[in-house]
Design a protein around this motif. Structure first.
Motif, mmCIF file in Angstrom:
data_model
loop_
_atom_site.group_PDB
_atom_site.id
_atom_site.type_symbol
_atom_site.label_atom_id
_atom_site.label_comp_id
_atom_site.label_asym_id
_atom_site.label_seq_id
_atom_site.Cartn_x
_atom_site.Cartn_y
_atom_site.Cartn_z
ATOM 1 N N LYS A 15 -14.405 -100.177 -22.411
ATOM 2 C CA LYS A 15 -15.890 -100.133 -22.564
ATOM 3 C C LYS A 15 -16.495 -101.344 -22.013
ATOM 4 C CE LYS A 15 -16.562 -96.334 -25.611
ATOM 5 N NZ LYS A 15 -17.765 -96.051 -26.512
ATOM 6 N N SER A 16 -15.447 -102.368 -22.865
ATOM 7 C CA SER A 16 -16.710 -104.040 -22.037
ATOM 8 C C SER A 16 -15.947 -103.764 -20.446
ATOM 9 C CB SER A 16 -15.336 -105.504 -22.373
ATOM 10 O OG SER A 16 -14.132 -105.144 -22.544
ATOM 11 N N GLN A 17 -15.299 -103.456 -19.738
ATOM 12 C CA GLN A 17 -14.771 -103.738 -18.607
ATOM 13 C C GLN A 17 -16.041 -102.511 -17.134
ATOM 14 O OE1 GLN A 17 -11.415 -103.806 -18.169
ATOM 15 N NE2 GLN A 17 -11.402 -105.029 -16.535
ATOM 16 N N THR A 18 -16.033 -101.281 -18.336
ATOM 17 C CA THR A 18 -16.820 -100.265 -17.532
ATOM 18 C C THR A 18 -18.191 -100.613 -17.555
ATOM 19 O OG1 THR A 18 -17.256 -99.022 -19.714
ATOM 20 C CG2 THR A 18 -15.464 -98.769 -17.969
ATOM 21 N N ALA A 23 -23.193 -102.971 -14.913
ATOM 22 C CA ALA A 23 -24.060 -104.044 -14.681
ATOM 23 C C ALA A 23 -24.396 -104.415 -13.292
ATOM 24 C CB ALA A 23 -24.180 -105.320 -15.575
ATOM 25 N N CYS A 24 -22.609 -104.572 -12.507
ATOM 26 C CA CYS A 24 -22.623 -104.537 -11.516
ATOM 27 C C CYS A 24 -23.767 -103.951 -9.883
ATOM 28 C CB CYS A 24 -21.121 -104.794 -10.399
ATOM 29 S SG CYS A 24 -20.773 -104.440 -9.513
ATOM 30 N N LYS A 31 -30.608 -106.624 -5.703
ATOM 31 C CA LYS A 31 -30.497 -107.459 -4.038
ATOM 32 C C LYS A 31 -30.120 -109.107 -4.457
ATOM 33 C CE LYS A 31 -32.989 -105.235 -0.694
ATOM 34 N NZ LYS A 31 -33.034 -103.971 -1.313
ATOM 35 N N LYS A 32 -29.279 -109.316 -5.719
ATOM 36 C CA LYS A 32 -28.661 -110.241 -6.821
ATOM 37 C C LYS A 32 -26.959 -109.729 -6.312
ATOM 38 C CE LYS A 32 -31.978 -110.970 -9.870
ATOM 39 N NZ LYS A 32 -32.396 -110.558 -11.848
ATOM 40 N N TYR A 37 -21.407 -108.968 -7.300
ATOM 41 C CA TYR A 37 -19.351 -109.280 -6.722
ATOM 42 C C TYR A 37 -18.979 -110.128 -7.914
ATOM 43 C CZ TYR A 37 -20.884 -107.339 -1.780
ATOM 44 O OH TYR A 37 -21.376 -106.283 -0.795
ATOM 45 N N LYS A 38 -19.985 -111.281 -8.408
ATOM 46 C CA LYS A 38 -19.192 -112.008 -8.804
ATOM 47 C C LYS A 38 -18.305 -110.806 -10.627
ATOM 48 C CE LYS A 38 -19.429 -115.021 -13.236
ATOM 49 N NZ LYS A 38 -18.918 -113.934 -13.874
ATOM 50 N N LEU A 39 -19.500 -110.102 -11.035
ATOM 51 C CA LEU A 39 -18.770 -109.041 -12.018
ATOM 52 C C LEU A 39 -17.983 -107.363 -11.117
ATOM 53 C CD1 LEU A 39 -22.665 -108.695 -13.819
ATOM 54 C CD2 LEU A 39 -20.641 -110.205 -14.209
ATOM 55 N N PHE A 40 -18.067 -107.708 -10.084
ATOM 56 C CA PHE A 40 -16.687 -106.530 -9.240
ATOM 57 C C PHE A 40 -15.536 -107.263 -10.001
ATOM 58 C CE2 PHE A 40 -14.708 -104.879 -6.334
ATOM 59 C CZ PHE A 40 -14.833 -104.104 -5.939
ATOM 60 N N PHE A 41 -15.715 -108.366 -9.256
ATOM 61 C CA PHE A 41 -14.001 -109.306 -9.565
ATOM 62 C C PHE A 41 -13.704 -109.342 -11.246
ATOM 63 C CE2 PHE A 41 -15.523 -110.326 -5.641
ATOM 64 C CZ PHE A 41 -13.836 -109.170 -4.054
#
Length: 418
Positions: A15-18, A23-24, A31-32, A37-41
């Motif tokens: 759940k921590s990753q989902t 948030a991503c 438009k941040k 993309y930081k959260l995406f990776f």
């Protein structure tokens, strides 16, 4: 290093990753983009391996991640995101190779093959306005999985190509030799067993024997490259060939198994290595898919037990575990439980390759150790599924056959409801 059994899956992230994914998406909509993309990776990172790296400096994001034998590198400059993976190198242009790359481009949705500086690369790029986290995920997934697959197949087909920038984790020569030995041992035993059976009377049993050896090899040896492609093709053809009769499909499986068993040591060894991955091949599957596989097949062992053919009965039970591991993206507890059943059935290989000798003694399964391991596996998903418990009183440990049967029956009773 110890051999890790089974292929990587990114199904059922914690759940921590989902939460990172949600948030991503929100940050992208605001438009941040760099924060998104930081959260995406961060979402792509696997807790058990160093698979993803990135850095942000002066509004410029660089990233890299590993998929099998390939590394994917890229950047985001604020307006466009680009990623590439080097597939192979060459000394001189080859028309046949370039024609194949053009053909392959028509099979891609997000990426394309290109050539630069005597290198074949697979490339993905997109403007920021057209690259939501969802598109970025599927674009990078296609890039990663196809790059990892095509390097081996293209290099195998075209001798003018060379393997460069490989991220394969090489096993020791001793480990490779053990893997080759069991690869040939399992296939030879499978073919010998089938040769002594009446194909019409035992067509169902032969199907289990053939398919089981494919899934056993896939889980315990986890071959890459052309051997893995062969396994995929054989399995897919068996279940999807609507034109051929069952007996014809069995003949095809037997012939294909003979062919891969005849691969020379050098070719076979090239496909036996460890990998780190970021994307799994199978999407998440519901627990019901596993239950259906167990229920629909386990009933077929009765006839073979009644007719004193416990070997085929055990093949059916092992097939169930192997098919589920091969076909479905499963959560951690279920994946580990099914995998341990297969390891117990093939405890001779597990003992030799990883020096683990506490699974089975004289065909009696080590009750205390197995209960301990199953309890650890259940704890992996206990927080999400509070009612997840296994009744060990219903599991028999007196023989491998009884253990596999009763454990699979208990797995169908596990409660994976939130």
């Amino acid at each position: 290093m110890n051999i890790t059994f089974g292929r990587f899956t990114d199904a059922y992230k914690p759940k921590s990753q989902t939460g990172l994914w949600n948030a991503c998406e929100n940050l992208y909509n605001e438009k941040k983009y760099f924060e998104s993309y930081k959260l995406f990776f961060d979402y792509l990172k696997d807790a058990d391996s160093d698979n993803v790296f990135y850095s942000i400096d002066n509004n410029f994001l660089r990233f890299q991640f590993i998929q099998g034998s390939k590394e994917i590198r890229g950047y985001f400059d604020g307006s466009k995101i680009t990623a590439i993976s080097v597939i192979a190198g060459y000394d001189s242009a080859n028309v046949a190779v370039f024609r194949r790359l053009m053909e392959l481009n028509y099979t891609l949705y997000y990426c394309r093959f290109a050539v630069k500086d005597n290198r074949i690369v697979l490339k993905f790029d997109s403007s920021i306005l057209d690259c939501s986290p969802n598109k970025l995920f599927y674009g990078l997934r296609e890039l990663a999985i196809r790059a990892d697959k095509q390097d081996d197949t293209l290099i195998s087909e075209f001798k003018s190509l060379s393997d460069i920038e490989s991220k394969a984790r090489l096993y020791s020569q001793e480990q490779v030799d053990i893997m080759k030995k069991y690869f040939r041992k399992w296939i030879s035993a499978c073919l010998a067993k089938v040769s002594g059976l009446n194909k019409e009377q035992y067509s169902g049993g032969i199907s289990y024997i053939y398919l089981n050896v494919l899934y056993r090899i896939d889980y315990l040896l986890t071959p890459q490259g052309v051997v893995f492609n062969d396994i995929l093709k054989m399995s897919w053809t068996y279940f999807n060939d609507k034109e051929s009769t069952l007996l014809q499909k069995l003949d095809y499986l037997g012939d294909d198994l003979k062919k891969i068993n005849e691969y020379d040591d050098e070719k076979l060894a090239k496909n036996l290595y460890g990998v780190i991955s970021t994307f799994g091949l199978n999407p998440p599957a519901l627990k019901q898919s596993v239950d259906d596989s167990i229920i629909n097949n386990i009933q077929n062992i009765k006839w073979y037990i009644d007719n004193n053919n416990q070997e085929i009965a055990l093949n059916i039970l092992e097939y169930i575990t192997g098919y589920c591991l091969f076909s479905y993206g499963l959560n951690r507890s279920l994946r580990n439980m099914l995998g341990l059943i297969m390891q117990i059935i093939n405890n001779d290989y597990v003992k030799e390759i990883n020096n683990i000798d506490n699974l089975v003694t004289n065909n009696i399964v080590n009750k205390d150790f197995i209960i301990q391991k199953f309890t650890e596996y259940i704890e992996l998903d206990k927080a999400e599924f509070p009612d997840l418990n296994m009744n060990f009183d219903n599991i028999k440990f007196d023989t491998i056959l009884n253990f596999a049967k009763t454990t699979l029956e208990e797995i169908t009773k596990l409660n994976y409801k939130n």
